[in-house]
Every structure is written in structure tokens, then in C-alpha cells.
Design a protein around this motif. Structure first.
Motif, PDB file in Angstrom:
ATOM      1  N   TRP A  91       0.838  -1.202   0.000  1.00  0.00           N
ATOM      2  CA  TRP A  91       0.000   0.000   0.000  1.00  0.00           C
ATOM      3  C   TRP A  91       0.881   1.264   0.000  1.00  0.00           C
ATOM      4  CZ3 TRP A  91      -1.603  -4.642   1.756  1.00  0.00           C
ATOM      5  CH2 TRP A  91      -2.895  -5.044   1.397  1.00  0.00           C
ATOM      6  N   HIS A  92       1.969   1.225   0.795  1.00  0.00           N
ATOM      7  CA  HIS A  92       2.884   2.373   0.813  1.00  0.00           C
ATOM      8  C   HIS A  92       3.544   2.546  -0.555  1.00  0.00           C
ATOM      9  CE1 HIS A  92       3.402   2.339   5.496  1.00  0.00           C
ATOM     10  NE2 HIS A  92       2.222   2.734   5.088  1.00  0.00           N
ATOM     11  N   ARG A  93       3.940   1.408  -1.141  1.00  0.00           N
ATOM     12  CA  ARG A  93       4.584   1.459  -2.463  1.00  0.00           C
ATOM     13  C   ARG A  93       3.606   2.032  -3.501  1.00  0.00           C
ATOM     14  NH1 ARG A  93       6.818  -3.387  -2.066  1.00  0.00           N
ATOM     15  NH2 ARG A  93       5.166  -4.418  -3.233  1.00  0.00           N
ATOM     16  N   ALA A  94       2.357   1.651  -3.381  1.00  0.00           N
ATOM     17  CA  ALA A  94       1.344   2.147  -4.342  1.00  0.00           C
ATOM     18  C   ALA A  94       1.220   3.671  -4.250  1.00  0.00           C
ATOM     19  CB  ALA A  94      -0.009   1.484  -4.069  1.00  0.00           C
ATOM     20  N   ILE A  95       1.201   4.203  -3.033  1.00  0.00           N
ATOM     21  CA  ILE A  95       1.103   5.668  -2.861  1.00  0.00           C
ATOM     22  C   ILE A  95       2.365   6.339  -3.401  1.00  0.00           C
ATOM     23  CG2 ILE A  95       0.979   7.537  -1.161  1.00  0.00           C
ATOM     24  CD1 ILE A  95      -0.727   5.618   0.598  1.00  0.00           C
ATOM     25  N   ASP A  96       3.525   5.802  -3.024  1.00  0.00           N
ATOM     26  CA  ASP A  96       4.805   6.375  -3.503  1.00  0.00           C
ATOM     27  C   ASP A  96       4.834   6.405  -5.032  1.00  0.00           C
ATOM     28  OD1 ASP A  96       5.570   6.463  -0.867  1.00  0.00           O
ATOM     29  OD2 ASP A  96       6.824   4.659  -0.949  1.00  0.00           O
ATOM     30  N   ASP A  97       4.459   5.278  -5.644  1.00  0.00           N
ATOM     31  CA  ASP A  97       4.551   5.168  -7.110  1.00  0.00           C
ATOM     32  C   ASP A  97       3.530   6.071  -7.813  1.00  0.00           C
ATOM     33  OD1 ASP A  97       6.574   3.413  -6.740  1.00  0.00           O
ATOM     34  OD2 ASP A  97       5.416   1.600  -7.201  1.00  0.00           O
ATOM     35  N   ALA A  98       2.308   6.142  -7.261  1.00  0.00           N
ATOM     36  CA  ALA A  98       1.295   7.028  -7.870  1.00  0.00           C
ATOM     37  C   ALA A  98       1.804   8.464  -7.871  1.00  0.00           C
ATOM     38  CB  ALA A  98      -0.020   6.912  -7.110  1.00  0.00           C
ATOM     39  N   ALA A  99       2.423   8.864  -6.760  1.00  0.00           N
ATOM     40  CA  ALA A  99       2.951  10.234  -6.657  1.00  0.00           C
ATOM     41  C   ALA A  99       4.114  10.433  -7.621  1.00  0.00           C
ATOM     42  CB  ALA A  99       3.384  10.507  -5.224  1.00  0.00           C
ATOM     43  N   GLU A 100       5.023   9.470  -7.659  1.00  0.00           N
ATOM     44  CA  GLU A 100       6.213   9.602  -8.516  1.00  0.00           C
ATOM     45  C   GLU A 100       5.834   9.624  -9.995  1.00  0.00           C
ATOM     46  OE1 GLU A 100       9.071   8.473 -11.208  1.00  0.00           O
ATOM     47  OE2 GLU A 100       7.864   6.798 -10.438  1.00  0.00           O
ATOM     48  N   ILE A 101       4.825   8.836 -10.352  1.00  0.00           N
ATOM     49  CA  ILE A 101       4.392   8.751 -11.762  1.00  0.00           C
ATOM     50  C   ILE A 101       3.704  10.053 -12.200  1.00  0.00           C
ATOM     51  CG2 ILE A 101       2.647   7.586 -13.219  1.00  0.00           C
ATOM     52  CD1 ILE A 101       3.567   4.937 -11.829  1.00  0.00           C
ATOM     53  N   GLY A 102       3.172  10.787 -11.236  1.00  0.00           N
ATOM     54  CA  GLY A 102       2.544  12.066 -11.588  1.00  0.00           C
ATOM     55  C   GLY A 102       1.035  12.009 -11.659  1.00  0.00           C
ATOM     56  N   ALA A 103       0.440  10.990 -10.996  1.00  0.00           N
ATOM     57  CA  ALA A 103      -1.029  10.940 -10.924  1.00  0.00           C
ATOM     58  C   ALA A 103      -1.513  12.184 -10.191  1.00  0.00           C
ATOM     59  CB  ALA A 103      -1.471   9.679 -10.198  1.00  0.00           C
ATOM     60  N   ASP A 104      -2.754  12.595 -10.461  1.00  0.00           N
ATOM     61  CA  ASP A 104      -3.242  13.852  -9.901  1.00  0.00           C
ATOM     62  C   ASP A 104      -3.789  13.709  -8.489  1.00  0.00           C
ATOM     63  OD1 ASP A 104      -3.067  15.774 -12.352  1.00  0.00           O
ATOM     64  OD2 ASP A 104      -3.786  13.850 -13.101  1.00  0.00           O
ATOM     65  N   ALA A 105      -4.178  12.498  -8.114  1.00  0.00           N
ATOM     66  CA  ALA A 105      -4.646  12.280  -6.744  1.00  0.00           C
ATOM     67  C   ALA A 105      -4.621  10.794  -6.426  1.00  0.00           C
ATOM     68  CB  ALA A 105      -6.068  12.806  -6.563  1.00  0.00           C
ATOM     69  N   ALA A 106      -4.524  10.507  -5.129  1.00  0.00           N
ATOM     70  CA  ALA A 106      -4.685   9.124  -4.654  1.00  0.00           C
ATOM     71  C   ALA A 106      -6.022   9.073  -3.924  1.00  0.00           C
ATOM     72  CB  ALA A 106      -3.557   8.752  -3.713  1.00  0.00           C
ATOM     73  N   ILE A 107      -6.815   8.041  -4.243  1.00  0.00           N
ATOM     74  CA  ILE A 107      -8.112   7.865  -3.565  1.00  0.00           C
ATOM     75  C   ILE A 107      -7.890   6.863  -2.440  1.00  0.00           C
ATOM     76  CG2 ILE A 107     -10.544   7.287  -3.891  1.00  0.00           C
ATOM     77  CD1 ILE A 107     -10.120   7.630  -6.929  1.00  0.00           C
ATOM     78  N   LEU A 108      -7.984   7.331  -1.204  1.00  0.00           N
ATOM     79  CA  LEU A 108      -7.581   6.516  -0.053  1.00  0.00           C
ATOM     80  C   LEU A 108      -8.745   6.294   0.901  1.00  0.00           C
ATOM     81  CD1 LEU A 108      -4.403   8.689   0.527  1.00  0.00           C
ATOM     82  CD2 LEU A 108      -4.394   6.388  -0.462  1.00  0.00           C
ATOM     83  N   ALA A 109      -8.727   5.160   1.583  1.00  0.00           N
ATOM     84  CA  ALA A 109      -9.799   4.859   2.537  1.00  0.00           C
ATOM     85  C   ALA A 109      -9.254   4.715   3.953  1.00  0.00           C
ATOM     86  CB  ALA A 109     -10.510   3.573   2.134  1.00  0.00           C
ATOM     87  N   ASP A 110      -8.116   4.037   4.093  1.00  0.00           N
ATOM     88  CA  ASP A 110      -7.579   3.739   5.417  1.00  0.00           C
ATOM     89  C   ASP A 110      -6.940   4.997   6.018  1.00  0.00           C
ATOM     90  OD1 ASP A 110      -6.627   1.631   7.428  1.00  0.00           O
ATOM     91  OD2 ASP A 110      -4.785   2.706   6.891  1.00  0.00           O
ATOM     92  N   ILE A 111      -7.285   5.275   7.258  1.00  0.00           N
ATOM     93  CA  ILE A 111      -6.830   6.512   7.907  1.00  0.00           C
ATOM     94  C   ILE A 111      -5.292   6.535   8.033  1.00  0.00           C
ATOM     95  CG2 ILE A 111      -6.996   5.747  10.327  1.00  0.00           C
ATOM     96  CD1 ILE A 111      -8.482   8.430  10.857  1.00  0.00           C
ATOM     97  N   GLY A 112      -4.707   5.359   8.237  1.00  0.00           N
ATOM     98  CA  GLY A 112      -3.246   5.274   8.328  1.00  0.00           C
ATOM     99  C   GLY A 112      -2.587   5.598   6.995  1.00  0.00           C
TER     100      GLY A 112
END
Lengths: 339, 217
Positions: A91-112
Motif C-alpha cells: 500500500w505504501h509502495r502504491a502511494i509512492d509510485d502514484a505520486a512519482e508517476i505524476g497521478a493527480d490524486a490518490a483515492i484513499l480509505a484507510d486513515i493510516g
């Protein structure tokens, strides 16, 4: 907490059309059909549409983001399942990669994970998934204050007057589902699939996994089964459906009926003026698991409707009637006819 | 099971019955190889499932196509429908629907819900195959035409003309079919209306009966 502003070079419309893409081809189809924004997920359990053969690897997402941006569209990455204790890395890798790739937003559910994104990838917008089930101004404002969320996808349990009232008490953007399959349960908290198959949309990213689904022809019709249980029996010629427990047809008190929810699709196309009046920012079309033909038709119809709304013209609902589940549609809780 | 539509393919399929699968095999193999070369993503998306086999029953053609996939590669075998063919999943659909699924112009879910497409067996494999094909941007005519090298442009033009001719023939045949079944349709429409009236009457009677049963004695 500071929120990440939208890229000012991207076009701003009255209502932003947020469209599904299960594959790179569907992403291009959605963009070409007029999507302002496309949402998608990685090919693993970090997103709530973890179906076989679906979703994006990192290279595909990079290409998809480039294609969308070249055509003036945004890309949101759904990382909206709840991580296993002790196994946060995917999950952390997914957020890191979405940001690095230049996606415009991450849609997240888990508070952590929202906290992780805030601390480690502050430049990617944080959208609160429908899976987080935030349905009050207090809850939404808490997420905004503590984690800097820019947008919330509202659960499909609110009426339009309630959404209007909610929007009066928050300046967080709201996104609502306007078309596609419906969940009748409190999202992010449904365990029906898990009960029957051991897998759920919340943890493994899949409701009623295909690996546990079977269709069996009998004399004059078709049985649909999930985890060995018969969920529905369709007569010959009757439109069939996918066997989710909440949309099963069961026998109770000598009567066969859909006990929880009939297999109908949400369709708010003709209610878009009221949706806009409720102060909603974005319209979400469900269906990352659906094919390009569905994406093309629904996105085109809704884009036409959004543009017509901008010009004050009538909206045409007939354009997508044949894509609704079981051929039937509803306005769901938005126009609640029950108490 | 799906019944093939009354179409030029069905008529042609009847004529093709005389052709044994062995003669179709090299053509099918070539097409499969072409598909794999131009769209390796299809088989790459299927790889996580492990080895799987699909018996594809083209309902308006006399043959069955056995597609086997393993480790990112695909292989096709043509069989007679009468042969016993074991497979993880069996898919039944007319050729037009299968082509539509291949190039993404048809919504597979909608086809399944309306029973224009049917399958038995491994649902996960079928869903994965549908998703993999849908994600591939297949243009079947362009893919086949590309095999003609420098003549690919001409081949594509010929194929498109043939397709237009096919569409016209399909429309003509549909009109013939409609005209043939019109008397039966009129009769069944009248019966459907009568059944609807009887159902409404039954519902009214059931309601009245429930009311009588719940009345205090």
C-alpha cells in the motif's frame, strides 16, 4: 493541514466527470469519449477492483497519465482497500509510485494510509474514498483538518437535500456516484462476500471474486452460484446477473424475492441539474470492471449531458438505458422513496 | 446455451461443414500467432492464472477452437464440435459477438446478462480472458492486413469492403427472417398480452384472498 491545490492548467467545468478505467485501453477510451478525469488502480490488492486480467502495472500507469495529461484530463489512482496488519509495504509502495508517476490524486480509505500520504507524498492530492464511509460534515472536516484531504467521495446513502446541506458545512469538494452498480451496504464495512468466499472488497479488493463464481445451466434456465451457494435462478430468456449476496434472489416465507436489493443500476443522468444544485464538484461513474464499449457509451452520454447542462438544455436519458444492470435503473438513496 | 442468430455466418457455416478442422488449423494458428505478436499484453495479463484452456464454441460455425495459454503464450487448436474436448472453460457465442469482444466494440457483461454469450467452467479464467482482450486495443482487420506486408493497405481496403458487403447481406437476411416469422410473432404477442392479463387477475385474486385470510373471525 494544507490541501494540495488542483493543477491550474487543467480545465475547470461546472461538473467534473470522473470515469472508470480497468485497462490502459479503457483509459484512452474514457479520455477520448470526454472524461475530465479517469480513475484506475494497480494490478494488486491495493484497490477495490482487484479482478483477474484487470488494472495497471507501473509502466502502463505512466503511459496512461501521459496520455490523459496530453488530452487535458486528470488521473486518480484508487488505493482504497484496508492493509493487512504487518504488511503495509504494497500500500505504501502504491502511494509512492502514484505520486512519482505524476497521478493527480490518490483515492484513499484507510486513515493510516491517508496519514502516510500526507507525511511522505505531500504533493499528491488526497481524495477520501467512498470506502471510508465519511458521510457527515464533522467527519469530512476532521479528515480535511488532520490529513488535508481535498475531496470526499460520498457514500451512496445520502439524499440530494442531505448532500446539499452537507456541502453548506464543508469546503471539501464532494464527488457522488451517478451511474453504475450499487452497493446497498455501508461501504467499507460489508462482510457478505468475506462470509461466503473468505475474500472481501475491503481487504483483498474484490467483492464476490470470480474464482468463487459458477454459472450452471439447468433444464430451462441458469443458476448463478457464489462459494457453492445458489444466489439466483434465472428463467430462460430472463436477463442474468453477477452473483453478489446482496443482490441474491432467495426464498423466504414461501415467497421468492430479492431480499436486500434488486439488481438495478444507479442512473442520475436526468437528475444532474439537482446534483449540480446540491453543490457537488464531481460525478463518478462506476465500472472499472466493465469493458471499453460500456466506458465509451456511458462517458459519452454523461459528457453530453454535462455540456448540455452548461448550456441549459434538456438531458437525454435514453442513450444509456441498455447498459443498466438487468436493464433496470434507480435513483437510489438520492431520491429516497422509503423511510 | 445460445442459439446462433439467423445471419450470413450461420448460412455460410452450414456450407463450411464439409471442411475438416485440419484444413482450418493452419489459418487459425497463423491468426493466433499474429494476435500474440501484435498484442503480447493479452497473454501477459493471463499469465498470473497459470496454464488455462478455453474451448471456444463459435455457435454459427461448425468448429470449436481450443485456446491454451501458459507462461505468457497462447496456442490454438481447431476441433470438430462432435469431438470430446476437455477445457477449463467453455464459451459459446456467435462469431459476430466474439469479434465484438475481441475489438472491444461489444460490452461482454451486457452480452452475458442478455444470454447472447454463455459459458461454463472456470469463471475466473473467463473474466481474465475478457479483461485481457478488452485491454488490448485489437483491430482484427488491421492485424490480419498487416500480415500482407507492403500490400497491407490494399488488404485492409478489401477487408473493409467485404465487411460492408457482409453488413448489407446481414440486414437483407434479417428482413427476410422477420418477414418469415411475422405470423408467429403476431400470435405470440397476442398470447403474451393474454398471459399478462391473467397474471394481473391472479395477483388481484391473491391480494383479495390474503385480505380475507387476515380478516378477524
Amino acid at each position: 493541514m494544507t490541501r494540495v491545490a488542483r493543477d491550474p492548467s487543467r480545465p475547470v467545468t461546472t461538473l467534473e466527470l470522473v470515469c472508470p478505467a480497468g485497462t490502459p485501453a479503457a483509459l484512452r477510451t474514457a479520455v477520448d469519449a470526454g472524461a475530465h478525469t479517469v480513475y484506475c488502480g494497480f494490478r494488486d490488492e491495493t484497490n477495490a477492483r482487484n479482478f483477474p486480467g484487470l488494472n495497471f502495472n507501473r509502466a502502463e500507469l505512466r503511459e496512461g497519465v501521459a496520455y490523459a495529461h496530453d488530452h487535458g484530463a486528470d488521473v486518480l489512482v484508487a488505493i482504497n482497500t484496508f492493509p493487512e496488519a504487518g504488511n503495509l509495504a504494497p500500500w505504501h509502495r502504491a502511494i509512492d509510485d502514484a505520486a512519482e508517476i505524476g497521478a493527480d490524486a490518490a483515492i484513499l480509505a484507510d486513515i493510516g494510509l491517508v496519514a502516510y500520504a500526507r507525511d511522505n507524498c505531500p504533493n499528491i492530492r488526497r481524495h477520501l474514498s467512498v470506502q471510508a464511509a465519511a458521510s457527515t460534515p464533522e467527519g469530512i472536516n476532521f479528515y480535511a483538518r488532520e490529513f488535508g484531504i481535498s475531496r470526499v467521495v460520498l457514500p451512496r446513502v445520502l439524499t440530494l437535500p442531505e448532500i446539499k446541506e452537507l456541502n453548506r458545512h464543508t469546503d471539501v469538494e464532494t464527488e457522488v456516484f451517478v451511474f453504475g452498480g450499487l452497493c446497498v451496504m455501508a461501504e467499507g464495512r460489508c462482510s457478505l462476500s468475506s462470509y461466503v468466499t473468505g475474500k472481501s472488497p475491503n481487504k483483498t479488493g474484490v467483492c464476490s471474486p470470480a474464482s468463487h463464481v459458477a454459472y450452471e445451466e439447468h433444464g430451462s434456465g441458469l443458476d448463478s452460484k457464489l462459494g457453492g451457494f445458489t444466489i439466483n435462478r434465472f428463467a430462460e430468456g430472463e436477463p442474468a446477473g453477477y452473483p453478489t449476496l446482496c443482490k441474491g434472489r432467495f426464498s423466504a416465507n414461501d415467497k421468492v424475492s430479492y431480499l436486500f436489493e434488486e439488481p438495478v443500476s444507479l442512473n442520475l443522468l436526468t437528475m444532474l441539474p439537482e446534483v449540480a444544485d446540491a453543490g457537488v464538484t464531481a460525478l463518478k461513474i462506476e465500472g472499472r470492471q466493465r469493458g471499453k464499449a460500456y466506458v465509451e457509451k456511458v462517458v459519452r452520454a454523461f459528457r453530453k449531458a454535462v455540456d448540455a447542462l452548461d448550456r441549459g438544455e434538456q438531458l437525454d436519458a435514453a442513450a444509456i438505458a441498455d447498459l443498466t444492470e438487468g436493464g433496470r435503473e434507480t435513483a437510489g438513496a438520492y431520491k429516497k422513496a422509503w423511510h | 446455451m445460445t442459439t446462433p442468430p439467423f445471419s450470413p455466418i450461420l448460412m455460410g457455416g452450414l456450407l463450411l461443414r464439409a471442411i475438416p478442422p485440419e484444413l482450418v488449423q493452419p489459418v487459425a494458428e497463423r491468426l493466433a500467432r499474429r494476435l500474440q505478436d501484435r498484442h503480447p499484453g493479452i497473454f501477459e495479463r493471463l499469465a498470473p492464472l497459470g496454464p488455462r484452456s478455453f474451448a471456444i464454441d463459435v455457435t454459427d460455425l461448425p468448429w470449436l477452437f481450443l485456446l491454451s495459454v501458459a507462461e505468457g503464450e497462447g496456442h490454438v487448436e481447431v476441433r470438430a464440435k462432435s469431438d470430446e474436448t476437455a477445457a477449463d472453460a467453455r464459451i459459446h457465442a456467435p462469431l459476430k459477438v466474439l469479434f465484438g469482444l475481441l475489438d472491444g466494440s461489444i460490452d461482454g457483461d451486457a452480452m452475458f446478462f442478455t444470454r447472447d454469450l454463455a459459458y461454463e467452467g472456470d469463471t475466473e479464467a473467463v473474466v481474465a480472458l475478457r479483461n485481457a482482450l478488452d485491454g488490448a486495443d485489437v483491430d482484427f482487420i488491421a492485424d490480419i492486413a498487416s500480415a500482407f506486408g507492403p500490400l497491407s493497405g490494399a488488404a485492409q481496403a478489401v477487408a473493409e469492403k467485404a465487411l460492408a458487403g457482409f453488413s448489407r447481406a446481414e440486414a437483407d437476411l434479417a428482413a427476410v427472417g422477420e418477414s418469415l416469422i411475422q405470423p408467429v410473432v403476431r400470435r405470440t404477442d397476442a398470447q403474451a398480452r393474454r398471459i399478462e392479463e391473467l397474471e394481473e387477475r391472479c395477483a388481484r385474486l391473491e391480494k383479495a384472498l390474503r385480505r380475507v385470510k387476515t380478516m378477524p373471525t
